[in-house]
Design a protein around this motif. Structure first.
Motif, PDB file in Angstrom:
ATOM      1  N   MET A 104      -4.145   1.954   4.758  1.00  0.00           N
ATOM      2  CA  MET A 104      -4.883   0.803   4.238  1.00  0.00           C
ATOM      3  C   MET A 104      -6.088   0.522   5.139  1.00  0.00           C
ATOM      4  O   MET A 104      -6.050   0.787   6.342  1.00  0.00           O
ATOM      5  CB  MET A 104      -3.983  -0.421   4.121  1.00  0.00           C
ATOM      6  N   TYR A 122       0.826  -1.209   0.000  1.00  0.00           N
ATOM      7  CA  TYR A 122       0.000   0.000   0.000  1.00  0.00           C
ATOM      8  C   TYR A 122       0.858   1.256   0.000  1.00  0.00           C
ATOM      9  O   TYR A 122       1.823   1.357   0.757  1.00  0.00           O
ATOM     10  CB  TYR A 122      -0.886   0.035   1.244  1.00  0.00           C
ATOM     11  N   VAL A 123       0.425   2.208  -0.798  1.00  0.00           N
ATOM     12  CA  VAL A 123       1.075   3.515  -0.803  1.00  0.00           C
ATOM     13  C   VAL A 123      -0.013   4.584  -0.831  1.00  0.00           C
ATOM     14  O   VAL A 123      -0.995   4.455  -1.556  1.00  0.00           O
ATOM     15  CB  VAL A 123       2.015   3.686  -2.023  1.00  0.00           C
ATOM     16  N   SER A 124       0.181   5.610  -0.025  1.00  0.00           N
ATOM     17  CA  SER A 124      -0.722   6.749  -0.065  1.00  0.00           C
ATOM     18  C   SER A 124       0.105   7.943  -0.528  1.00  0.00           C
ATOM     19  O   SER A 124       1.141   8.251   0.065  1.00  0.00           O
ATOM     20  CB  SER A 124      -1.281   7.002   1.342  1.00  0.00           C
ATOM     21  N   THR A 144       6.772  -2.735  -0.919  1.00  0.00           N
ATOM     22  CA  THR A 144       6.161  -2.996   0.387  1.00  0.00           C
ATOM     23  C   THR A 144       5.587  -4.396   0.444  1.00  0.00           C
ATOM     24  O   THR A 144       5.727  -5.105   1.441  1.00  0.00           O
ATOM     25  CB  THR A 144       4.992  -2.022   0.639  1.00  0.00           C
TER      26      THR A 144
END
Lengths: 439, 460
Positions: free
Chosen positions: A325, A60-62, A79
């Motif tokens: 996430m 997950y990346v924001s 990740t």
């Protein structure tokens, strides 16, 4: 082409599947105090929250929308390689929904509305009101490599009202209000809510009388009860059950509360000011009964923990403030006590005993959300049998939220909404018999 | 972010130049800010990472201080409309095309993710070692839950009439909780190790052992008493007491709202053994910085000097309105939020007493070895804080552990009632919330005793 499509394309080019949850958030903020607008600001947030899946792993990346899509997907894949095996991919029927929200701009505060609030905050001889208003418009897009493409728009307005009255002592009473738009919020504040809060603050500003004898009849105002009951938010999820950190962990059907108490999570209920059609995983919102007539009915589940617990999703997968996430949390936890409303005056007339009405609490956020133990500083109003109402200040109130669940029998019919982190909690004032009140 | 931050420097410079071009006569100062961060945030439970998100962001903001207050505008995109959204600027200055561009879908920000800026392996290793340490401490330890924030963040601030300056805000902050169970009893331990800079500067073995020790001690806890007692408070995180009870009401916005210390400068407010300082230069403390979020040089501010109220904590807005010079305490959670006057590291200067002597001098009281958070009503100074690990003191000796409880009182009674200050200063970490913005704060100081505080008891 939208940014989410760029992300999905970049993932495809790397042999990965992607999901992109995009949030466009426009906010306005006013601080109004002593008849002046002290602060005004506008903020825009456009974030993309990306999950990339390769095989059985997911990362997950924001990021800020517009960040190089290839690099975002690469970081998510990096990740994924460090995390344990992910839950099985969420299978959803590809669909396209554009659930357009309200057309009127809920963040717009008309000049007359602003003037009304400015007027309300004019200082009086003995008091002042400070209003912190926050209005936001959210547009959410959820899209994935399998053709899912959902959109909705919603509004939310919030106000923190801090009322200070300088009487025999200085009293300050703070409360948060919520509505679907700034216009609604203005109406709510000016139609009696602020006046009621100010009246309580005025009563608390009188000289405090000692609480000479223990009081058996204790009414906890909805403002305080909703905060105490918010201790249940982390305990009603399947994650808490599996991780052995929920004191509600019992077989379904076990009596965990008073037979008069029911608890449900329902963002579609009229008491919830934030309307959304589905959670942050695309699962439609529905009412989820958690406790019915005192019996444990079920736990909330998102995609990951529904798989681990072998249950269905409940529309409870929500991202954090920063787009983290999805994890489990309630959308709007509703506490209902199935009995006629009993006010402090009703109880006084019926029971002929003094009533302590706890109207203010400080320090609730420090309670233990695993064991349910809490203690907070409080102020209250003591209703005497001879009809006098005196102020009691400097109280400490201690208890356990699970004892409270088991012993709640009556309420006062005065529902109050509270926001615990990102979940709403609604409770009426409740009559409590299991609290230790110290002074 | 590029390696040398040249793009951010230029962006901040161009916002500053826009502000200068748009200068209004009612502005008293104006600042531009750009912050760039990469954060590893998540939760570790059941001996593995349960959820993890990499955050990468670049925010930009402009703010103008007026006589009435503050106007601000912030965005996640480098938009030239930022200045135009300030009140009194937008409609006068921006051409229609620019306004239309603002409502269009976002294009590339030109911002890139540096995958190697996320030390996930180091974080994972740290958490595993802390978990092993906690579980090996005692078989009654059932669960370790860690919520972690490992942040690399830089900010660029420009002030109209000045240069753009840069500050490093990297830190690691971990909230550790251990759940211990024995014979049906459940107890939790709570510990928040934090450090400015890299997570490598925190010891996972110590952290795991410490939080496990706290949980296991809770298994033997007896109910806390209710009533007024002398309270001995452990150093480091225990200074949250002063942070809550005494220092929030010294923040400029609260002083403007007639807090309990408003108009008290130069007056005796505390026992003469009490000196409290806000110091953003403490090495490794999470509240440290060199430049505040409004471009003011960080400085040590004496708040209480041997019992006398000596200073307030201000940002640009409140210093202007109070007629003071900013103390360099304008802080915000990120450039998306407006600055507020906030504490950096709250320090109680060490005294002469040996902590063992402080306990020995207490016939009957409470020893608050570890504390959680707190809350204060600034206008009255009434505060409350949570004792997560406490003990009874009986006959000058530490006795049985007590259940979690709350201690309350007023800031003035705490300051005047401090009758012992220890010589064992320690540094603790905490997070402070104000109007929805959380910032890291340091709490630094020794063991102290307050002669009488209200202890809130445990459930009946």
């Amino acid at each position: 082409m939208g940014y989410h499509e760029d992300i999905i394309k970049a993932a495809q080019a790397r042999g990965a599947a992607a999901e992109c949850w995009m949030l466009d958030r426009r906010m306005v903020e006013y601080v109004i105090r002593d008849g002046e607008v002290e602060r005004f600001g506008r903020t825009g947030v456009q974030r993309a929250n990306v999950s990339a899946r390769t095989g059985s792993r997911e990362g997950y990346v924001s990021c800020s929308a517009g960040t190089d899509p290839g690099q975002v997907v690469d970081a998510a894949i990096m990740t994924a390689n460090t995390l344990p095996t992910a839950a099985e991919a969420l299978t959803r029927t590809p669909r396209t929904e554009d659930v357009t929200g309200p057309t009127a701009d809920g963040t717009y505060l008309a000049p007359e509305g602003l003037q009304q609030l400015v007027k309300t905050s004019q200082p009086t001889q003995d008091g002042s009101i400070e209003l912190r208003l926050h209005g936001e418009k959210r547009t959410v897009i959820l899209a994935d490599s399998d053709g899912l493409d959902l959109t909705y728009r919603t509004y939310l307005a919030m106000a923190t009202a801090r009322v200070t009255v300088r009487g025999a002592v200085v009293a300050q009473l703070t409360h948060d209000y919520f509505a679907p738009s700034l216009q609604n919020l203005t109406h709510l504040l000016c139609s009696g809510e602020l006046a009621a809060q100010s009246e309580h603050a005025r009563l608390l500003s009188r000289a405090s009388q000692p609480l000479a004898h223990p009081v058996r009849r204790v009414l906890v105002h909805g403002r305080v009860a909703s905060r105490v009951l918010s201790l249940l938010c982390p305990a009603v999820g399947a994650d808490a059950l599996i991780q052995r950190r929920s004191m509600l962990a019992n077989p379904i059907g076990t009596a965990v509360a008073s037979p008069k108490l029911s608890v449900a999570d329902d963002m579609a209920d009229p008491r919830c000011p934030l309307r959304v059609p589905w959670d942050d995983e695309g699962t439609p919102i529905a009412r989820v009964p958690l406790i019915e007539a005192g019996l444990l009915k079920r736990f909330l589940a998102d995609h990951r923990y529904a798989q681990k617990a072998g249950t269905g999703r409940t529309g409870s997968g929500w991202r954090g403030e920063g787009g983290e996430m999805p994890t489990i949390r309630p959308g709007c936890l509703l506490f209902d006590v199935d009995s006629p409303a009993v006010s402090a005056q009703d109880a006084l007339a019926r029971d002929g005993e003094p009533v302590l009405h706890i109207v203010q609490a400080n320090g609730m956020h420090m309670a233990n959300d695993v064991t349910g133990e809490f203690s907070f500083a409080a102020s209250g109003l003591l209703h005497h049998v001879d009809g006098r109402v005196t102020t009691v200040d400097g109280l400490t109130v201690a208890g356990n939220v699970y004892d409270l669940l088991r012993t709640v029998e009556e309420h006062d019919g005065n529902e109050v909404l509270w926001r615990h982190e990102l979940s709403f909690v609604s409770s009426p004032g409740i009559w409590a018999s299991c609290l230790a009140v110290g002074r | 972010m590029d390696r040398d931050g040249q793009a951010e420097l230029e962006l901040c410079g161009s916002l500053l130049s826009e502000l200068q071009k748009s200068w209004r006569s009612d502005w008293r100062s104006a600042t531009a800010a750009v912050d760039v961060g990469s954060t590893i945030r998540g939760r570790f439970v059941d001996s593995e990472i349960d959820d993890l998100t990499l955050h990468t962001s670049r925010h930009s903001a402009v703010r103008a201080v007026t006589d009435a207050g503050l106007a601000f505008s912030a965005d996640t995109r480098p938009t030239s409309d930022l200045v135009g959204r300030l009140p009194g600027v937008a409609n006068d200055r921006l051409p229609p095309a620019a306004r239309a561009a603002f409502s269009a879908a976002p294009g590339s920000t030109g911002f890139s993710v540096l995958a190697d800026s996320f030390p996930i392996g180091d974080v994972q290793q740290w958490l595993r070692r802390a978990d092993e340490s906690a579980r090996s401490y005692d078989p009654r330890v059932q669960q370790l839950i860690a919520e972690f924030d490992v942040v690399r963040r830089d900010i660029w601030i420009g002030v109209c009439g000045g240069d753009v300056v840069r500050d490093d805000r990297s830190l690691a902050y971990i909230v550790l909780r251990v759940i211990a169970r024995h014979n049906g009893k459940v107890a939790t331990g709570f510990y928040t190790p934090g450090v400015k800079g890299s997570i490598d500067n925190l010891d996972p073995i110590d952290a795991g052992r410490e939080v496990a020790k706290r949980a296991v001690a809770g298994l033997q806890a007896r109910p806390a008493p209710t009533g007024r007692f002398p309270v001995v408070i452990g150093g480091g995180r225990g200074i949250v007491l002063l942070h809550e009870a005494c220092c929030h009401p010294l923040e400029g916005d609260e002083v403007l709202r007639r807090s309990v210390y408003s108009g008290q400068l130069g007056r005796v407010v505390a026992a003469d053994r009490v000196t409290i300082v806000d110091d953003p230069s403490i090495p490794d403390a999470v509240g440290s910085y060199e430049i505040d979020d409004e471009g003011v040089q960080a400085q040590r501010t004496v708040l209480v000097d041997e019992g006398v109220l000596a200073g307030y904590l201000t940002d640009r807005e409140t210093s202007h309105r109070l007629g003071l010079v900013s103390s360099g305490n304008g802080r915000c959670n990120s450039a998306l939020h407006p600055p507020l006057p906030r504490m950096s590291n709250t320090c109680l200067m060490a005294g002469a007493s040996d902590p063992a002597d402080i306990i020995a001098a207490t016939e009957l009281g409470i020893y608050a070895e570890h504390v959680g958070g707190g809350e204060v009503v600034e206008v009255t100074g009434q505060f409350v804080f949570r004792v997560t690990n406490g003990y009874l003191i009986e006959d000058g000796k530490i006795g049985d552990p007590i259940s979690e409880t709350t201690i309350s009182g007023t800031g003035t009674e705490v300051l005047r009632g401090i009758d012992f200050v220890g010589n064992d200063s320690r540094v603790g970490a905490a997070r402070c919330g104000k109007f929805g913005q959380w910032v890291p704060v340091g709490v630094v100081g020794p063991t102290l005793r307050v002669s009488s505080l209200l202890v809130g008891g445990t459930r009946s």
